[in-house]
Design an enzyme around this catalytic site. Structure first.
Site, PDB file in Angstrom:
ATOM      1  N   SER A 158       0.887  -1.075   0.046  1.00  0.00           N
ATOM      2  CA  SER A 158      -0.007  -0.062  -0.037  1.00  0.00           C
ATOM      3  C   SER A 158       0.812   1.282   0.284  1.00  0.00           C
ATOM      4  CB  SER A 158      -0.899  -0.045   1.139  1.00  0.00           C
ATOM      5  OG  SER A 158      -0.374   0.185   2.443  1.00  0.00           O
ATOM      6  N   LYS A 196       1.389   3.997   7.428  1.00  0.00           N
ATOM      7  CA  LYS A 196       0.434   5.081   6.494  1.00  0.00           C
ATOM      8  C   LYS A 196       0.994   6.460   6.639  1.00  0.00           C
ATOM      9  CE  LYS A 196      -2.408   1.894   4.625  1.00  0.00           C
ATOM     10  NZ  LYS A 196      -1.709   0.815   5.058  1.00  0.00           N
TER      11      LYS A 196
END
Length: 237
Positions: A158, A196
């Site tokens: 991701s 993230k």
């Protein structure tokens, strides 16, 4: 005003340059100050620079100029200040070659620092929270700043648009606060950890992927805890 260790290091550098014209190595400085590692020398040099006693010379790896001594070391000369000639500490990191007369400066290469690997971190669907210390790795001190650090093995894709790939090892500075836009280790609901980019949107916290295949996840702030900030990355080819 200098601490005792800062003063000792400054004077050791100054006296060595006066005696031999050759700067002390980081190992010599570490031993002279009875420090456990050269990372302490890095911190002392940074403190001396911030206080104006040492200046880093641009575009020259580890080259420092001693620009002044403490006032207490400048004896009175009929009301005149003692003259101090700057000395240069040369290093050879990043240079193609060093002159033979300065070969001892090769010791300026910093000894790697051992940091713990705390398991795996998801760059994709969050997985279980950070595990216990599994093993250690050696990291060049240039990749780390001040504070406590740990490493995590990346699983998932991701964050590929941020240059972070499955199988990479990320270096994390341990902290519980971060600025919007920084890549962090986020702990969600005290159960799942993920790597993230942090975004703050009003009264919410967004965990943003760097891969269009993944959606940004938005939480109330009490569900997300910052566990650290990304400061470096290691990769095996």
């Amino acid at each position: 005003m200098l601490t005792r260790k800062q003063h000792e290091l400054l004077m050791f550098i100054h006296e060595r340059m006066k005696e031999s014209g050759i700067p002390p190595s980081f190992d010599e400085m570490k031993d002279a100050l009875d420090l456990a590692s050269k990372s302490g020398i890095h911190r002392l040099i940074t403190a001396l620079e911030e206080r104006g006693f040492i200046r880093r010379l641009p575009n020259r790896a580890r080259a420092l100029e001693v620009v002044k001594l403490p006032d207490s070391m400048n004896p009175s000369l009929g009301g005149r200040k003692a003259r101090f000639e700057p000395a240069v500490i040369e290093g050879n990191l990043g240079k193609v070659a060093s002159p033979p007369a300065r070969m001892s400066a090769a010791e300026d290469y910093a000894r790697p620092i051992s940091i713990p690997v705390m398991g795996r971190i998801a760059a994709g669907t969050p997985i279980e929270a950070i595990q216990n210390h599994s093993h250690t790795i050696m990291v060049p001190p240039e990749m780390l700043g001040s504070g406590e650090h740990y490493a995590l093995e990346v699983r998932g894709d991701s964050m590929i648009d941020a240059g972070i790939f499955d199988g990479d090892t990320v270096l994390i500075k341990k902290q519980d606060q971060a600025s919007t836009g920084e890549i962090i280790v986020a702990l969600v609901d005290d159960e799942e950890a993920t790597l993230k980019r942090l975004r703050r949107k009003g009264n919410t916290v967004a965990l943003e992927a760097a891969n269009p295949a993944y959606e940004t996840r938005i939480f109330p702030p009490d569900r997300v805890k910052v566990q650290g900030r990304l400061v470096g990355l290691l990769r095996k080819y």
